[in-house]
Design a protein around this motif. Structure first.
Motif, PDB file in Angstrom:
ATOM      1  N   TYR A 180       3.692   1.078  -6.127  1.00  0.00           N
ATOM      2  CA  TYR A 180       3.048   1.749  -7.488  1.00  0.00           C
ATOM      3  C   TYR A 180       1.929   1.446  -7.901  1.00  0.00           C
ATOM      4  N   PHE A 281      13.093   1.787  -6.077  1.00  0.00           N
ATOM      5  CA  PHE A 281      12.455   3.089  -6.495  1.00  0.00           C
ATOM      6  C   PHE A 281      13.480   4.312  -5.827  1.00  0.00           C
ATOM      7  N   ASN A 290      11.947   3.661 -11.103  1.00  0.00           N
ATOM      8  CA  ASN A 290      10.833   2.839 -10.330  1.00  0.00           C
ATOM      9  C   ASN A 290      10.665   1.508 -11.071  1.00  0.00           C
TER      10      ASN A 290
END
Length: 470
Positions: A180, A281, A290
């Motif tokens: 991420y 996630f 997530n």
């Protein structure tokens, strides 16, 4: 290691961890982008255009230029690029701490790339960039101007393998992002994206991917072909993404970091950190989530480092409903330093995405935690509107607040205020075509005592941008 964070935030984050995580990965990246033109342009794959009948765009004739067909596969060249214009305006940039009361400027980013596939086993990727700023920002920055430079330049060697995998040995300069982008990101918001020099081994097999990297960041300079490797920083370690079952995917990583010019508690020295992390996630039946946990250990001068980060996102999309609304909650915790402790407690995200929390890009994840309700709508299939309400606090009242590059805002380590502030933001993006994306962002940061006691002020931020990729 004792992790110190508020109980309400802990509950939200633990919820994100314990919920089952499906295989599909909505939370794989904060900027999913277009499936054809990727955020990392070296991930673009136009080999299908070897069949010219599959071309759908006038630009496709530049995407597969055949050069020959030999014993080890076809040779072809692919050309691409990006032009981004971005107008930004601040009232009280950097909270107005040692900064002008306002600024407004236009950023221009031009990138062109060539992707030469010599054979199935050898590839050379080059990218040139020219970044300019019209107007005066008024605060120091190294991410606005780069008159002309080599942004990426690497060679891929892909030896044949009997295991059905696709191993790649990459040497040179490249952009990196993982997960991420909480710890390693390309820094899309600023004008000059982040890149690294070094080598990387990448492999994929049976739905899993593995990376081993050893890189140093590139120091950006404003002149022509004058960027250089930052020899004071070093990043190395493995990063693994695996399916753990039919409904679960996870990242496991150990990232080792060294910085010979780090600064904590008012002194400069060598920082060595080892970050051990796990990310889960996915999305399923309208739900998406997530979550990520990272623990850091190491040394700074003669002191130990003990720091941690916990982050979670949980949302639900009403598929089939009018404007397809999504409601979500985001929460982050990044530990701060306790001045009376023998160990350094400030979490260092190393190379995070910017913006990180919300759109003003004022803070990086260090000595801060937040809770951010989010609502989004799709008034049309290619239009997305996101509205957020971010509430931020200090994790430790004896540590300061940190901006880009882990630069501590002056005076914030001496105040007693706990609440950092509240940020209200609106982000609207419209993909006019496969190539063109336009958008507008507005954010208002209402500063709390942790900022105002250091003579900081409220911040207003406005952006208009257009990005054309081919």
């Amino acid at each position: 290691m004792l992790i110190r964070f508020p109980r309400v935030l802990a509950g939200l984050l633990v919820l994100a961890f314990i919920l089952p995580v499906p295989e599909a990965a909505r939370g794989a990246s904060p900027e999913p982008g277009d499936p054809t033109y990727h955020n990392l342009r070296y991930d673009d794959d136009f080999s299908y255009l070897a069949d010219a009948s599959k071309a759908t765009s006038p630009w496709d004739k530049f995407k597969y230029i055949p050069l020959g067909d030999g014993q080890y596969g076809p040779s072809y060249l692919s050309l691409g690029g990006e032009l981004r214009l971005r107008f930004e305006s601040y009232l009280n940039p950097n909270f107005g701490i040692k900064a002008p009361p306002s600024d407004a400027y236009l950023l221009q980013r031009l990138l062109v790339n060539s992707d030469l596939h010599l054979t199935d086993y050898v590839r050379i990727f080059l990218q040139l960039g020219e970044m300019e700023r019209l107007g005066n920002r008024g605060v120091p920055t190294t991410t606005d101007i780069n008159q002309l430079d080599l942004m990426q330049a690497f060679i891929d060697l892909r030896p044949p393998s009997p295991l059905g995998d696709a191993p790649i040995v990459r040497i040179g300069r490249e952009e990196l992002l993982f997960g991420y982008q909480r710890l390693i990101a390309v820094r899309e918001g600023p004008n000059v994206r982040r890149d690294f020099d070094g080598f990387r081994i990448h492999d994929q097999i049976d739905g899993a991917s593995f990376d081993m990297l050893a890189v140093r960041p590139v120091n950006d300079a404003e002149g022509v072909f004058d960027d250089h490797t930052n020899m004071k920083q070093y990043l190395w370690g493995p990063y693994l993404t695996v399916p753990l079952g039919p409904i679960l995917k996870a990242d496991f990583y150990q990232l080792n970091y060294q910085n010979e010019a780090a600064k904590y508690r008012g002194v400069t020295g060598t920082e060595q950190r080892h970050t051990y992390g796990l990310r889960l996630f996915g999305d399923y039946n309208g739900f998406d989530w997530n979550s990520e946990l990272a623990v850091q250990q190491g040394t700074f001068r003669n002191r130990d480092i003990q720091a941690e980060m916990l982050a979670g996102i949980f949302g639900y999309t009403f598929h089939g409903a009018f404007w397809e609304p999504r409601i979500g909650i985001e929460a982050n915790y990044a530990s701060g330093d306790h001045i009376h402790s023998s160990a350094i407690g400030t979490f260092n995200a190393m190379y995070p995405r910017l913006p990180y929390f919300a759109e003003t890009s004022l803070l990086v994840p260090a000595n801060v935690y937040d809770i951010r309700p989010v609502v989004s709508f799709k008034p049309a299939p290619d239009v997305l509107a996101v509205f957020g309400w971010d509430n931020l606090w200090r994790a430790s009242t004896t540590d300061g607040l940190y901006g880009s590059g882990m630069t501590e805002y002056p005076g914030t380590n001496k105040v007693t205020g706990f609440k950092v502030g509240t940020e209200l933001s609106a982000d609207v993006r419209w993909r006019l075509s496969q190539h063109l994306l336009v958008g507008a962002i507005f954010a208002e940061f209402l500063s709390g005592p942790a900022v105002t006691e250091a003579l900081g002020k409220n911040v207003s931020y406005f952006v208009l941008f257009a990005t054309f990729r081919f």
